[in-house]
Design a protein around this motif. Sequence first.
Motif, PDB file in Angstrom:
ATOM      1  N   ARG A   1      -2.445   4.323  10.243  1.00  0.00           N
ATOM      2  CA  ARG A   1      -1.850   5.582  10.696  1.00  0.00           C
ATOM      3  C   ARG A   1      -0.456   5.780  10.094  1.00  0.00           C
ATOM      4  NH1 ARG A   1       0.390   7.047  16.132  1.00  0.00           N
ATOM      5  NH2 ARG A   1       0.383   9.314  16.212  1.00  0.00           N
ATOM      6  N   LEU A   2       0.300   4.694   9.955  1.00  0.00           N
ATOM      7  CA  LEU A   2       1.614   4.774   9.324  1.00  0.00           C
ATOM      8  C   LEU A   2       1.503   5.275   7.887  1.00  0.00           C
ATOM      9  CD1 LEU A   2       4.716   4.008   9.258  1.00  0.00           C
ATOM     10  CD2 LEU A   2       3.949   1.802   8.345  1.00  0.00           C
ATOM     11  N   LEU A   3       0.547   4.747   7.145  1.00  0.00           N
ATOM     12  CA  LEU A   3       0.363   5.160   5.755  1.00  0.00           C
ATOM     13  C   LEU A   3      -0.001   6.639   5.669  1.00  0.00           C
ATOM     14  CD1 LEU A   3      -1.647   2.046   4.524  1.00  0.00           C
ATOM     15  CD2 LEU A   3       0.752   2.547   4.033  1.00  0.00           C
ATOM     16  N   GLU A   4      -0.918   7.071   6.525  1.00  0.00           N
ATOM     17  CA  GLU A   4      -1.324   8.477   6.527  1.00  0.00           C
ATOM     18  C   GLU A   4      -0.165   9.390   6.924  1.00  0.00           C
ATOM     19  OE1 GLU A   4      -4.486   8.492   9.309  1.00  0.00           O
ATOM     20  OE2 GLU A   4      -5.860   7.325   8.035  1.00  0.00           O
ATOM     21  N   ALA A   5       0.582   8.981   7.943  1.00  0.00           N
ATOM     22  CA  ALA A   5       1.688   9.816   8.413  1.00  0.00           C
ATOM     23  C   ALA A   5       2.803   9.894   7.374  1.00  0.00           C
ATOM     24  CB  ALA A   5       2.230   9.257   9.729  1.00  0.00           C
ATOM     25  N   THR A   6       3.051   8.803   6.670  1.00  0.00           N
ATOM     26  CA  THR A   6       4.083   8.800   5.639  1.00  0.00           C
ATOM     27  C   THR A   6       3.724   9.771   4.521  1.00  0.00           C
ATOM     28  OG1 THR A   6       4.648   6.495   6.126  1.00  0.00           O
ATOM     29  CG2 THR A   6       5.374   7.375   4.006  1.00  0.00           C
ATOM     30  N   GLU A   7       2.476   9.710   4.072  1.00  0.00           N
ATOM     31  CA  GLU A   7       2.027  10.617   3.012  1.00  0.00           C
ATOM     32  C   GLU A   7       2.200  12.073   3.437  1.00  0.00           C
ATOM     33  OE1 GLU A   7      -0.767  13.123   0.718  1.00  0.00           O
ATOM     34  OE2 GLU A   7      -0.848  12.663   2.875  1.00  0.00           O
ATOM     35  N   ARG A   8       1.807  12.383   4.662  1.00  0.00           N
ATOM     36  CA  ARG A   8       1.902  13.754   5.158  1.00  0.00           C
ATOM     37  C   ARG A   8       3.366  14.185   5.294  1.00  0.00           C
ATOM     38  NH1 ARG A   8      -0.506  12.980   9.734  1.00  0.00           N
ATOM     39  NH2 ARG A   8      -2.561  13.031   8.737  1.00  0.00           N
ATOM     40  N   ALA A   9       4.206  13.297   5.819  1.00  0.00           N
ATOM     41  CA  ALA A   9       5.607  13.639   6.043  1.00  0.00           C
ATOM     42  C   ALA A   9       6.351  13.856   4.729  1.00  0.00           C
ATOM     43  CB  ALA A   9       6.286  12.551   6.856  1.00  0.00           C
TER      44      ALA A   9
ATOM     45  N   VAL B   1      10.626   3.297  -4.010  1.00  0.00           N
ATOM     46  CA  VAL B   1      10.347   1.868  -4.066  1.00  0.00           C
ATOM     47  C   VAL B   1      10.270   1.352  -2.638  1.00  0.00           C
ATOM     48  CG1 VAL B   1      11.375   1.482  -6.339  1.00  0.00           C
ATOM     49  CG2 VAL B   1      12.812   1.323  -4.290  1.00  0.00           C
ATOM     50  N   VAL B   2       9.382   0.414  -2.416  1.00  0.00           N
ATOM     51  CA  VAL B   2       9.204  -0.163  -1.086  1.00  0.00           C
ATOM     52  C   VAL B   2       9.558  -1.639  -1.168  1.00  0.00           C
ATOM     53  CG1 VAL B   2       7.625  -0.524   0.838  1.00  0.00           C
ATOM     54  CG2 VAL B   2       7.337   1.466  -0.658  1.00  0.00           C
ATOM     55  N   THR B   3      10.405  -2.081  -0.270  1.00  0.00           N
ATOM     56  CA  THR B   3      10.827  -3.468  -0.282  1.00  0.00           C
ATOM     57  C   THR B   3      10.888  -3.984   1.148  1.00  0.00           C
ATOM     58  OG1 THR B   3      12.498  -5.019  -1.119  1.00  0.00           O
ATOM     59  CG2 THR B   3      13.299  -2.927  -0.224  1.00  0.00           C
ATOM     60  N   GLY B   4      11.340  -5.220   1.305  1.00  0.00           N
ATOM     61  CA  GLY B   4      11.419  -5.851   2.612  1.00  0.00           C
ATOM     62  C   GLY B   4      11.059  -7.307   2.519  1.00  0.00           C
ATOM     63  N   TYR B   5      10.873  -7.904   3.685  1.00  0.00           N
ATOM     64  CA  TYR B   5      10.461  -9.302   3.755  1.00  0.00           C
ATOM     65  C   TYR B   5       9.783  -9.513   5.099  1.00  0.00           C
ATOM     66  CZ  TYR B   5      10.460 -14.373   3.739  1.00  0.00           C
ATOM     67  OH  TYR B   5      10.055 -15.693   3.781  1.00  0.00           O
TER      68      TYR B   5
ATOM     69  N   GLU C   1       0.790  -1.225   0.000  1.00  0.00           N
ATOM     70  CA  GLU C   1       0.000   0.000   0.000  1.00  0.00           C
ATOM     71  C   GLU C   1       0.827   1.282   0.000  1.00  0.00           C
ATOM     72  OE1 GLU C   1      -3.298  -0.057   2.794  1.00  0.00           O
ATOM     73  OE2 GLU C   1      -3.388  -2.255   2.679  1.00  0.00           O
ATOM     74  N   LEU C   2       2.044   1.233   0.505  1.00  0.00           N
ATOM     75  CA  LEU C   2       2.858   2.455   0.518  1.00  0.00           C
ATOM     76  C   LEU C   2       3.146   2.985  -0.892  1.00  0.00           C
ATOM     77  CD1 LEU C   2       5.602   2.332   3.319  1.00  0.00           C
ATOM     78  CD2 LEU C   2       3.899   4.114   2.910  1.00  0.00           C
ATOM     79  N   PRO C   3       3.437   2.134  -1.883  1.00  0.00           N
ATOM     80  CA  PRO C   3       3.676   2.698  -3.222  1.00  0.00           C
ATOM     81  C   PRO C   3       2.500   3.510  -3.747  1.00  0.00           C
ATOM     82  CG  PRO C   3       4.485   0.449  -3.122  1.00  0.00           C
ATOM     83  CD  PRO C   3       3.722   0.685  -1.854  1.00  0.00           C
ATOM     84  N   GLY C   4       1.272   3.070  -3.463  1.00  0.00           N
ATOM     85  CA  GLY C   4       0.097   3.819  -3.885  1.00  0.00           C
ATOM     86  C   GLY C   4      -0.049   5.149  -3.174  1.00  0.00           C
ATOM     87  N   VAL C   5       0.445   5.221  -1.956  1.00  0.00           N
ATOM     88  CA  VAL C   5       0.427   6.472  -1.202  1.00  0.00           C
ATOM     89  C   VAL C   5       1.442   7.457  -1.779  1.00  0.00           C
ATOM     90  CG1 VAL C   5       1.009   7.480   1.048  1.00  0.00           C
ATOM     91  CG2 VAL C   5      -0.426   5.429   0.928  1.00  0.00           C
ATOM     92  N   LEU C   6       2.599   6.938  -2.199  1.00  0.00           N
ATOM     93  CA  LEU C   6       3.691   7.804  -2.628  1.00  0.00           C
ATOM     94  C   LEU C   6       3.594   8.196  -4.101  1.00  0.00           C
ATOM     95  CD1 LEU C   6       6.582   5.942  -0.772  1.00  0.00           C
ATOM     96  CD2 LEU C   6       5.537   8.115  -0.128  1.00  0.00           C
ATOM     97  N   ALA C   7       2.997   7.342  -4.916  1.00  0.00           N
ATOM     98  CA  ALA C   7       2.977   7.602  -6.364  1.00  0.00           C
ATOM     99  C   ALA C   7       2.380   8.957  -6.729  1.00  0.00           C
ATOM    100  CB  ALA C   7       2.241   6.472  -7.082  1.00  0.00           C
ATOM    101  N   PRO C   8       1.230   9.368  -6.149  1.00  0.00           N
ATOM    102  CA  PRO C   8       0.657  10.672  -6.538  1.00  0.00           C
ATOM    103  C   PRO C   8       1.532  11.863  -6.174  1.00  0.00           C
ATOM    104  CG  PRO C   8      -0.973   9.298  -5.426  1.00  0.00           C
ATOM    105  CD  PRO C   8       0.344   8.651  -5.221  1.00  0.00           C
TER     106      PRO C   8
END
Length: 451
Positions: free
Chosen positions: A419-427, A353-357, A340-347
Amino acid sequence: MQQPAPSTSLPERARRVIPGGVNSGQRNVPGLTDLVISRAQGASFWDSDGRQYTDYHAAFGPPLLGHNDPDVAGAVAEAGRKLDLCGVGVTEGEIELAETLVELIPSMERVLLTSTGSEATFHALRVARAVTGRRLVVKFQGCYHGWHDSVSLNVISAPERVGGKDPISTGILPEVLDATLVLRFNDPDGVRAAFAEHGADIAAVIVEPVPHNVGCLLPEQEFLQTLRDECTAHGSVLVFDEVITGIRHGLAGWQGVSGVVPDLTTMGKAIANGYPVGALGGRADLMDQFSSRPGAPVFFAGTYNGHPAVVAAALATLRKLRAEPVHEHVFRLGERVRAELPGVLAPLGVPAVVTGYGSVFVTYFMDELPRTYEDLLANDTGMFVGYRRRMVDQGIFELPLNLKRSHLSYAHTDADVDRLLEATERAVREQLAAGDAVADLSGASTMGGAR
């Protein structure tokens, strides 16, 4: 003894008596030098001013169950009621913990306990040199294996230091650095070339199977299999440093994920949910060289090895991980974040890029997913550090240092992820709007990891 003045703040008191005011090199975060932690529970910690932070830093990853897990805390309290450190013989808990690790980790036939991951990697390389009679150790750019001299180099290196020796500390003898070969991660051809030239003198290859000290570089199967094949062919010892990946990414560690089994494995962090324990295990013929077995030649000691409190914490942690859907929960939340983070950041129009495991995630501000440390040099450090600094102001704590990963725990919830997704977009919006790049506060040329 000089007493602090009543008006002196806690950070000022700390800096008076503790160099830099903190007890580990990466706890002193630029811009957050007055942070004093007073309490931790579940997915959060609180500072001395009462501010709450949802914690994704998680002390570099140990509290997989969440901070101050009641089952772990209860086991430690119970152990303390009947036993403390005696420093002779062995306790029943040490036996049970070793048996559990042998059962869970494919490479482990014997196990010794340490207090830290750094100690475990130190002993792994010592025994490898002892049994092979060889000098050289191979490590990889971007991997961190602790504070000891032979591996204290080439973690987060500045561009001009990649490809040469880049120690993370002064005070290391040049001849010690010269005995370490630094290779490129995910480069099987480079590994084969190094063995073709130096194979007869390579005692050990040590690798983080996932280099999480630079966020997350996912390993290619051919690379890990090449390490196994070349070590086998040349009689070298393959060491998987699973201090981070072990237990957090699965009860069998990354070797359980990849099917590539090393000769020795080092562990720590999530194994005891934050209590100070490390472990070294592997082939019986290697482990039996340690002086814990009478007459064996490789010295091994540590006053606090197998301390009853940390053993109780590890046993309680492993029991809970086996009995409850911890991995299912953290993997699901991790997949939500990565999806979901890529969709938040794309606009926002920022390259990301978001990665991890599993429970680990990291957002790089660059165009493509990285394969090697060299790829990570394209990361926009100003944005990476800057947006995380702004997240702190919203009560969301992702460590604001370059390339550092973030973690989810069993205590985090879907509401936390929302909340993490919202805060990331705002930050990120705020950082873009500010129009001024945050200085690189990462200490890139000297920064290591954490054990």
